[in-house]
Design a protein around this motif. Structure first.
Motif, PDB file in Angstrom:
ATOM      1  N   GLY A 171      -1.976   3.479   4.671  1.00 61.94           N
ATOM      2  CA  GLY A 171      -2.456   4.521   3.780  1.00 61.94           C
ATOM      3  C   GLY A 171      -2.479   5.876   4.459  1.00 61.94           C
ATOM      4  N   PHE A 172      -2.923   5.903   5.705  1.00 65.95           N
ATOM      5  CA  PHE A 172      -2.958   7.154   6.461  1.00 65.95           C
ATOM      6  C   PHE A 172      -1.554   7.744   6.601  1.00 65.95           C
ATOM      7  N   GLU A 173      -0.591   6.884   6.853  1.00 66.51           N
ATOM      8  CA  GLU A 173       0.800   7.347   6.997  1.00 66.51           C
ATOM      9  C   GLU A 173       1.342   7.905   5.687  1.00 66.51           C
ATOM     10  N   GLU A 174       0.723   7.506   4.571  1.00 70.02           N
ATOM     11  CA  GLU A 174       1.133   8.034   3.264  1.00 70.02           C
ATOM     12  C   GLU A 174       0.267   9.206   2.816  1.00 70.02           C
ATOM     13  N   GLY A 175      -0.572   9.718   3.724  1.00 71.43           N
ATOM     14  CA  GLY A 175      -1.333  10.923   3.417  1.00 71.43           C
ATOM     15  C   GLY A 175      -2.780  10.723   3.050  1.00 71.43           C
ATOM     16  N   VAL A 176      -3.258   9.482   2.988  1.00 74.38           N
ATOM     17  CA  VAL A 176      -4.659   9.235   2.662  1.00 74.38           C
ATOM     18  C   VAL A 176      -5.532   9.620   3.855  1.00 74.38           C
ATOM     19  N   THR A 177      -6.597  10.358   3.586  1.00 74.23           N
ATOM     20  CA  THR A 177      -7.524  10.762   4.655  1.00 74.23           C
ATOM     21  C   THR A 177      -8.960  10.343   4.372  1.00 74.23           C
ATOM     22  N   ASP A 178      -9.213   9.691   3.250  1.00 73.00           N
ATOM     23  CA  ASP A 178     -10.557   9.227   2.891  1.00 73.00           C
ATOM     24  C   ASP A 178     -10.568   7.709   2.771  1.00 73.00           C
ATOM     25  N   PHE A 179     -11.502   7.082   3.488  1.00 73.83           N
ATOM     26  CA  PHE A 179     -11.597   5.630   3.512  1.00 73.83           C
ATOM     27  C   PHE A 179     -13.052   5.207   3.371  1.00 73.83           C
ATOM     28  N   ASP A 180     -13.257   4.090   2.671  1.00 74.74           N
ATOM     29  CA  ASP A 180     -14.576   3.456   2.604  1.00 74.74           C
ATOM     30  C   ASP A 180     -14.641   2.330   3.628  1.00 74.74           C
ATOM     31  N   SER A 181     -15.828   2.108   4.174  1.00 74.46           N
ATOM     32  CA  SER A 181     -16.032   0.975   5.079  1.00 74.46           C
ATOM     33  C   SER A 181     -17.513   0.629   5.094  1.00 74.46           C
ATOM     34  N   SER A 182     -17.824  -0.531   5.667  1.00 72.61           N
ATOM     35  CA  SER A 182     -19.196  -1.018   5.671  1.00 72.61           C
ATOM     36  C   SER A 182     -19.582  -1.488   7.062  1.00 72.61           C
ATOM     37  N   ILE A 183     -20.692  -0.985   7.576  1.00 71.01           N
ATOM     38  CA  ILE A 183     -21.152  -1.362   8.915  1.00 71.01           C
ATOM     39  C   ILE A 183     -21.349  -2.870   8.984  1.00 71.01           C
ATOM     40  N   ALA A 184     -20.865  -3.457  10.078  1.00 73.51           N
ATOM     41  CA  ALA A 184     -20.916  -4.899  10.342  1.00 73.51           C
ATOM     42  C   ALA A 184     -20.048  -5.708   9.391  1.00 73.51           C
ATOM     43  N   VAL A 242       0.837  -1.201   0.000  1.00 72.88           N
ATOM     44  CA  VAL A 242       0.000   0.000   0.000  1.00 72.88           C
ATOM     45  C   VAL A 242       0.869   1.246   0.000  1.00 72.88           C
ATOM     46  N   LYS A 243       1.882   1.257   0.848  1.00 70.98           N
ATOM     47  CA  LYS A 243       2.774   2.409   0.923  1.00 70.98           C
ATOM     48  C   LYS A 243       3.522   2.612  -0.401  1.00 70.98           C
ATOM     49  N   ARG A 244       4.025   1.530  -0.964  1.00 72.11           N
ATOM     50  CA  ARG A 244       4.811   1.625  -2.195  1.00 72.11           C
ATOM     51  C   ARG A 244       3.980   2.175  -3.346  1.00 72.11           C
ATOM     52  N   ILE A 245       2.779   1.636  -3.510  1.00 71.50           N
ATOM     53  CA  ILE A 245       1.934   2.073  -4.624  1.00 71.50           C
ATOM     54  C   ILE A 245       1.485   3.517  -4.431  1.00 71.50           C
ATOM     55  N   LEU A 246       1.098   3.873  -3.220  1.00 69.93           N
ATOM     56  CA  LEU A 246       0.664   5.246  -2.972  1.00 69.93           C
ATOM     57  C   LEU A 246       1.798   6.241  -3.195  1.00 69.93           C
ATOM     58  N   ARG A 247       3.006   5.900  -2.753  1.00 70.26           N
ATOM     59  CA  ARG A 247       4.131   6.807  -2.945  1.00 70.26           C
ATOM     60  C   ARG A 247       4.399   7.038  -4.433  1.00 70.26           C
ATOM     61  N   GLU A 248       4.339   5.959  -5.198  1.00 69.99           N
ATOM     62  CA  GLU A 248       4.600   6.067  -6.631  1.00 69.99           C
ATOM     63  C   GLU A 248       3.526   6.904  -7.312  1.00 69.99           C
ATOM     64  N   LEU A 249       2.278   6.643  -6.978  1.00 66.94           N
ATOM     65  CA  LEU A 249       1.179   7.376  -7.602  1.00 66.94           C
ATOM     66  C   LEU A 249       1.204   8.851  -7.221  1.00 66.94           C
ATOM     67  N   ARG A 250       1.451   9.141  -5.959  1.00 68.31           N
ATOM     68  CA  ARG A 250       1.457  10.535  -5.509  1.00 68.31           C
ATOM     69  C   ARG A 250       2.649  11.295  -6.089  1.00 68.31           C
ATOM     70  N   GLU A 251       3.744  10.584  -6.328  1.00 69.54           N
ATOM     71  CA  GLU A 251       4.910  11.234  -6.942  1.00 69.54           C
ATOM     72  C   GLU A 251       4.596  11.656  -8.376  1.00 69.54           C
ATOM     73  N   HIS A 252       3.916  10.803  -9.120  1.00 68.57           N
ATOM     74  CA  HIS A 252       3.607  11.093 -10.523  1.00 68.57           C
ATOM     75  C   HIS A 252       2.358  11.956 -10.688  1.00 68.57           C
ATOM     76  N   TYR A 253       1.447  11.870  -9.725  1.00 62.99           N
ATOM     77  CA  TYR A 253       0.188  12.615  -9.815  1.00 62.99           C
ATOM     78  C   TYR A 253      -0.095  13.328  -8.490  1.00 62.99           C
ATOM     79  N   PRO A 254       0.709  14.329  -8.168  1.00 65.86           N
ATOM     80  CA  PRO A 254       0.587  15.010  -6.866  1.00 65.86           C
ATOM     81  C   PRO A 254      -0.724  15.758  -6.680  1.00 65.86           C
ATOM     82  N   SER A 255      -1.414  16.081  -7.771  1.00 60.91           N
ATOM     83  CA  SER A 255      -2.670  16.820  -7.647  1.00 60.91           C
ATOM     84  C   SER A 255      -3.874  15.890  -7.463  1.00 60.91           C
ATOM     85  N   PHE A 256      -3.666  14.578  -7.581  1.00 59.62           N
ATOM     86  CA  PHE A 256      -4.762  13.620  -7.433  1.00 59.62           C
ATOM     87  C   PHE A 256      -5.150  13.463  -5.968  1.00 59.62           C
ATOM     88  N   HIS A 257      -6.416  13.141  -5.762  1.00 58.59           N
ATOM     89  CA  HIS A 257      -6.902  12.805  -4.427  1.00 58.59           C
ATOM     90  C   HIS A 257      -7.183  11.305  -4.410  1.00 58.59           C
TER      91      HIS A 257
END
Length: 313
Positions: A221-234, A187-202
Motif C-alpha cells: 500500500g505504501f508503494e502505491e501512495g498510501v500514507t495512513d494506516f490503522d493498527s492495534s497495540i499488541a 492490494v496494489k491492483r485495487i489501489l491503482r484502479e481506485l486511484r485512477e478513477h478517483y484521484p482526489s480520494f484519500h
C-alpha cells in the motif's frame, strides 16, 4: 523506498476491545487510552457508538469520551452505524466519525442487516446531521480484499461504492482487510484502479494479520501512495461478524517495520512496546505480536563466545 512520513491511527480502544470476551472496566479503558496518547499518535479511534446489545464492550462510549485526557493535537475518531450513533458522537465532541460499510451483501446483511447499497442510503441522514458541526466524516469498505462468504470482491463493486460515497461528499475512505484475505499484488491492483478513477480520494488501509500478510500488504500500500494506516497495540482485534477473524496488525510490528525501512512514523516505539507488554500480561490470549515475541532488531544479545569468556573469568 521513499522516506515520506506516514500516519498511524491506533484502533485498539475500539477494534481491539470490541471482541474481547471479558468486560474491560471503564477506568482501565481510560487509563489505556491516555497511555496511547502519550505514545505520540495523532489520531486514535477511541470507541464506537453502537447499541450495547450489539457490542456490549462499547456500552460506556459516552463516559469514556468524557473522562479521557483529550490532547488538543490528537484527532479522536469513532465508528458510527446510524443516526443515533451520529447524535451521540456529536454530543461527545469527537473530531471524526467513520461510517460502517461492507463491500459484500453477505457481510453487510450480517453486520448491518441491510444490503450494501441499502446501507449507503442510510448514510444520507448522517451526512445531513453532521453539516454545521465540526465533525468530519470518513467512509470505510470492510472485507474490501475478500469476503468470507463470497470470496474476492470485484473491482467494479469498489468503483460503484466509491461513486456513491462521492455523491455523499465523502472522499476519505478506509479499505479494510477485515478477515486478512489480502495479498500484496491484490492490494496494489485495487489501489491503482481506485486511484485512477478517483484521484482526489484519500485512501487508508486497515489491515488484519489473520494469515500473516498484513505487513507485506502495508508495504504494498505504501508503494502505491498510501500514507495512513490503522493498527492495534499488541495485535488486539477481530471482527465480531466474520468467522475466524483475528486481530489487526500489531502497532509495534507496523511501527518497527516502517522505522527499520527508514520511514518515519513519529511514534515512540518503546512506549508502544511497554504498553503492549502490559496488555499482554492482562489479556494473554488476545496478544499477537512479533515484536512481543522477538523484540526489536536493535535488541542485541551477548555472543556465545563472549558469554563463555565471561563465565570463565
Amino acid at each position: 523506498m521513499s522516506n515520506r512520513p506516514i500516519t498511524i491511527t491506533e484502533v485498539c480502544p475500539r477494534d481491539g476491545f470490541q471482541s474481547m470476551p471479558e468486560t474491560i472496566p471503564t477506568d482501565e479503558k481510560v487509563e489505556i487510552i491516555n497511555r496511547i496518547f502519550d505514545c505520540g499518535f495523532k489520531q486514535v479511534e477511541v470507541t464506537s457508538f453502537v447499541h450495547p446489545k450489539a457490542i456490549p464492550q462499547m456500552r460506556d462510549a459516552d463516559e469514556v469520551l468524557q473522562r479521557i485526557n483529550r490532547p488538543k493535537d490528537v484527532i479522536l475518531r469513532a465508528l458510527v452505524p446510524n443516526l443515533r450513533g451520529m447524535e451521540r458522537a456529536i454530543a461527545a465532541k469527537v473530531d471524526k466519525v467513520k461510517l460502517m460499510l461492507s463491500a459484500s451483501d453477505s457481510h453487510s446483511l450480517n453486520n448491518a442487516n441491510a444490503h450494501t447499497f441499502q446501507a449507503m442510503e442510510g448514510f444520507k441522514p448522517l451526512v445531513e446531521r453532521a453539516k454545521g458541526t465540526d465533525v468530519k466524516i470518513g467512509g470505510s469498505i470492510s472485507v474490501a480484499f475478500g469476503c468470507p462468504y463470497e470470496g474476492e470482491v470485484p473491482i467494479k463493486r469498489h468503483l460503484e461504492i466509491c461513486k456513491r460515497y462521492e455523491q455523499l461528499g465523502i472522499t476519505d475512505i478506509s479499505l479494510a482487510d477485515t478477515t486478512g484475505m489480502a495479498n500484496p499484488f491484490q492490494v496494489k491492483r485495487i489501489l491503482r484502479e481506485l486511484r485512477e478513477h478517483y484521484p482526489s480520494f484519500h485512501f487508508s488501509l486497515h489491515l488484519h494479520n489473520t494469515r500473516g500478510m498484513a505487513f507485506a500488504n502495508a508495504v504494498a500500500g505504501f508503494e502505491e501512495g498510501v500514507t495512513d494506516f490503522d493498527s492495534s497495540i499488541a495485535g488486539f482485534g477481530g471482527c465480531p461478524y466474520a468467522p475466524d477473524a483475528s486481530g489487526n496488525i500489531a502497532t509495534e510490528d507496523l511501527v518497527h517495520g516502517f522505522e527499520e525501512m527508514g520511514i518515519a512514523t513519529a511514534i515512540d516505539l518503546d512506549k508502544v512496546i511497554e504498553l503492549a507488554k502490559d496488555l499482554q500480561e492482562r489479556y494473554p490470549a488476545q496478544a499477537d505480536s512479533f515484536i512481543l515475541k522477538a523484540g526489536k532488531c536493535s535488541d542485541l544479545h551477548i555472543a556465545p563466545s563472549a558469554q563463555q569468556k565471561i563465565g570463565g573469568q
